[in-house]
Design a protein around this motif. Structure first.
Motif, PDB file in Angstrom:
ATOM      1  N   TYR A  16      10.877  -4.563  22.567  1.00 32.49           N
ATOM      2  CA  TYR A  16      10.787  -6.094  22.795  1.00 32.49           C
ATOM      3  C   TYR A  16       9.938  -6.061  24.278  1.00 32.49           C
ATOM      4  CZ  TYR A  16      13.577  -7.262  19.008  1.00 32.49           C
ATOM      5  OH  TYR A  16      14.231  -7.572  17.858  1.00 32.49           O
ATOM      6  N   LEU A  17      10.109  -4.722  25.306  1.00 32.20           N
ATOM      7  CA  LEU A  17       9.567  -5.076  26.401  1.00 32.20           C
ATOM      8  C   LEU A  17       8.286  -4.818  26.171  1.00 32.20           C
ATOM      9  CD1 LEU A  17       9.698  -5.396  29.361  1.00 32.20           C
ATOM     10  CD2 LEU A  17      10.133  -3.107  29.564  1.00 32.20           C
ATOM     11  N   GLN A  18       7.775  -3.784  25.505  1.00 36.52           N
ATOM     12  CA  GLN A  18       6.343  -3.465  25.337  1.00 36.52           C
ATOM     13  C   GLN A  18       5.693  -4.515  24.365  1.00 36.52           C
ATOM     14  OE1 GLN A  18       5.366   0.264  23.401  1.00 36.52           O
ATOM     15  NE2 GLN A  18       3.493   0.525  24.498  1.00 36.52           N
ATOM     16  N   ALA A  19       6.302  -5.321  23.501  1.00 38.76           N
ATOM     17  CA  ALA A  19       5.817  -6.409  22.871  1.00 38.76           C
ATOM     18  C   ALA A  19       5.601  -7.543  23.591  1.00 38.76           C
ATOM     19  CB  ALA A  19       6.789  -6.853  21.485  1.00 38.76           C
ATOM     20  N   PHE A  20       6.441  -7.758  24.660  1.00 30.55           N
ATOM     21  CA  PHE A  20       6.274  -8.781  25.815  1.00 30.55           C
ATOM     22  C   PHE A  20       5.093  -8.555  26.434  1.00 30.55           C
ATOM     23  CE2 PHE A  20       7.066 -10.210  30.254  1.00 30.55           C
ATOM     24  CZ  PHE A  20       7.101 -11.801  29.885  1.00 30.55           C
ATOM     25  N   LEU A  21       5.206  -7.177  26.857  1.00 35.63           N
ATOM     26  CA  LEU A  21       3.800  -6.765  27.905  1.00 35.63           C
ATOM     27  C   LEU A  21       2.598  -7.031  26.911  1.00 35.63           C
ATOM     28  CD1 LEU A  21       2.825  -5.700  30.374  1.00 35.63           C
ATOM     29  CD2 LEU A  21       3.243  -3.468  29.149  1.00 35.63           C
ATOM     30  N   GLN A  22       2.622  -6.789  25.839  1.00 29.49           N
ATOM     31  CA  GLN A  22       1.343  -6.903  24.880  1.00 29.49           C
ATOM     32  C   GLN A  22       0.924  -8.410  24.756  1.00 29.49           C
ATOM     33  OE1 GLN A  22      -0.763  -4.948  23.061  1.00 29.49           O
ATOM     34  NE2 GLN A  22      -1.662  -6.127  21.639  1.00 29.49           N
ATOM     35  N   THR A  23       1.878  -9.166  24.606  1.00 29.10           N
ATOM     36  CA  THR A  23       1.454 -10.626  24.604  1.00 29.10           C
ATOM     37  C   THR A  23       1.046 -11.246  25.735  1.00 29.10           C
ATOM     38  OG1 THR A  23       3.482 -10.999  22.778  1.00 29.10           O
ATOM     39  CG2 THR A  23       2.777 -12.963  24.133  1.00 29.10           C
ATOM     40  N   LEU A  24       1.775 -10.851  26.873  1.00 27.33           N
ATOM     41  CA  LEU A  24       1.547 -11.599  28.302  1.00 27.33           C
ATOM     42  C   LEU A  24       0.003 -10.995  28.721  1.00 27.33           C
ATOM     43  CD1 LEU A  24       2.507 -13.120  30.591  1.00 27.33           C
ATOM     44  CD2 LEU A  24       3.211 -10.750  31.444  1.00 27.33           C
ATOM     45  N   LEU A  25      -0.347  -9.577  28.359  1.00 33.72           N
ATOM     46  CA  LEU A  25      -1.462  -9.110  28.749  1.00 33.72           C
ATOM     47  C   LEU A  25      -2.687  -9.938  27.833  1.00 33.72           C
ATOM     48  CD1 LEU A  25      -0.719  -5.617  29.317  1.00 33.72           C
ATOM     49  CD2 LEU A  25      -1.639  -7.165  31.048  1.00 33.72           C
TER      50      LEU A  25
END
Length: 159
Positions: A111-120
């Motif tokens: 979820y952290l990497q998915a959040f980072l992907q979305t935010l970026l």
């Protein structure tokens, strides 16, 4: 010392012995575009529903809950984070197109990497406009700028 040797084995990810064959990325650009359009349709429905709920709650509370409507953009971030970081590593639109998100080591993102992907994604598109979306046309893995920044790649499902 062993950890640095392990890192040397998997880095850089664009080396010839990367995890996936080149055929894994055939048609990824158009699939990502169509998946994003489908996801925007789903998000539009969710945003309309959230707006209606907050509108009704605002009327029932004499306007006290209308500021809650300002939280609806978080719905977009939550949609992408929970679907990309979830069981299938793909949003409903991506599943329809047969693609999924993977980390460079081949694992599904958390979820952290998915959040980072979305935010970026939203930050790079906002700052760099459409120019950042031209990046996949110049690399063989068809990765966008935000994919490079968070160490992810989109592949065909089932690979």
């Amino acid at each position: 010392m062993r950890e640095s040797n392990r890192l040397a084995e998997i880095w850089p990810p664009d080396s010839e012995d990367a995890v996936w064959p080149d055929s894994t990325f055939d048609g990824i650009i158009i699939a990502r575009c169509l998946a994003f359009i489908a996801d925007l349709a789903v998000i539009l429905v969710l945003l309309i529903a959230a707006s209606l709920v907050f509108g009704i709650l605002g009327i029932l509370s004499f306007g006290l809950l209308w500021p809650g409507a300002a939280l609806t953009p978080l719905l977009v971030i939550a949609y992408f984070t929970f679907t990309l970081g979830g069981r299938y590593s793909a949003t409903p639109g991506m599943r329809w197109q047969g693609i999924e998100l993977r980390a460079w080591n081949g694992n599904r993102p958390g979820y952290l990497q998915a959040f980072l992907q979305t935010l970026l994604f939203y930050v790079t598109v906002t700052v760099g406009t459409v120019l950042v979306l031209l990046v996949p046309f110049f690399n063989k893995r068809r990765r966008c700028l935000h994919d490079y920044l968070c160490g992810t790649v989109f592949i065909r499902s089932g690979i």
